[in-house]
Design an enzyme around this catalytic site. Structure first.
Site: not given
Length: 281
Positions: A37, A147, A149-150, A184, A186
């Site tokens: 983030h 990001g 990643k999603d 990375m 959460s």
């Protein structure tokens, strides 16, 4: 750096910035921020005069058996990360601020929301599209940062902005990884020591697939089989999906002869993790 909790406060502050001719970058998050983030905020800070970060755990994108109530929250910690990365304003609304008691309007999408994560999480992307549309209307940013990643979420947001003519530029940002390769997230905080070690199987399986592609493998089925075989060797891993899809339409491919997204979702214990990479032929 300031934290506000109401729509009116955000609008008043952004209106003041725009009167001064300042550009506004926006990073929407669900909080419990990490370096990934932080990298989004840093990029937004480099490309804009002011940066707004939203921290809101959006209830309407969680399914009934998902982790909404246990999703990690720590606003004080988040504030320090945002400030260090160059953010100017945090918008941290309550559920009631975002969704009135008789709220009944949603933003939905067909097609690219139906595979990958959308196949197992009905209603998830309706929740994502609805909250992001609301946030865009509240913040009115020039650019918004997401990001990679999603990957499916990024594709959905790009399509929504295009289809609805929302005047914001979507800026994709690279996946940020731990030193050992774990993407990375959460949700990594849910992992115990043994699960954290087991989670490395995600990046390991993708690295093997990437190597095979670089050596000339072009069968999507072979790539999926290779990834699945590595994942199943880890006792704590349970595959949700392994897919090779067109990087724009997210439709499954048979032969890898164009830009593709190789995406996986895997449960490590009870924690669902995702990872991916894009391969350009």
């Amino acid at each position: 750096m300031k934290i506000v909790h109401t729509i009116k406060e955000v609008r008043d502050i952004v209106k003041g910035w725009k009167k001064q001719g300042l550009s506004v970058g926006f990073v929407p998050t669900m909080g419990y921020l990490h370096e990934g983030h932080g990298s989004l905020v840093e990029m937004a800070s480099k490309e804009n005069d002011r940066v707004v970060v939203s921290i809101f755990v959006n209830p309407i994108q969680f399914g009934p058996k998902e982790d909404f109530s246990s999703y990690p929250r720590d606003l004080e910690r988040d504030g320090k990360i945002v400030e260090a990365a160059g953010g100017d304003l945090i918008f941290n609304p309550s559920n009631e601020e975002m969704y009135l008691g008789d709220f009944s309007t949603y933003v939905d999408m067909n097609g690219i929301t139906e595979g990958l994560c959308g196949a197992k999480r009905p209603g998830h992307f309706r929740g994502v599209c609805t909250v992001v549309t609301k946030l865009f209307n509240i913040v009115l940013p020039d650019k918004a940062y997401f990001g990679e990643k999603d990957a499916q979420q990024l594709a959905v947001i790009k399509r929504m902005v295009r289809d609805l003519d929302i005047p914001v530029e979507i800026v994709p940002c690279p996946i940020v990884r731990e030193s050992d390769g774990l993407a990375m997230s959460s949700r990594n905080t849910y992992l115990n020591k043994e699960e954290r070690k087991a989670a490395l199987v995600l990046s390991r399986s993708l690295n093997s697939a990437k190597e095979a592609l670089l050596q000339g493998e072009r069968s999507a089925e072979n790539i999926k089989s290779m990834i699945s075989e590595i994942l199943t060797e880890e006792p704590l891993a349970r595959i949700d999906y392994v897919n090779v899809v067109d990087s724009l339409s997210l439709t499954e491919v048979v032969t890898i002869d164009k830009s593709v997204l190789i995406a996986i979702a895997v449960f490590i214990g009870k924690t669902r993790l995702i990872d991916n990479f894009i391969f350009e032929v």
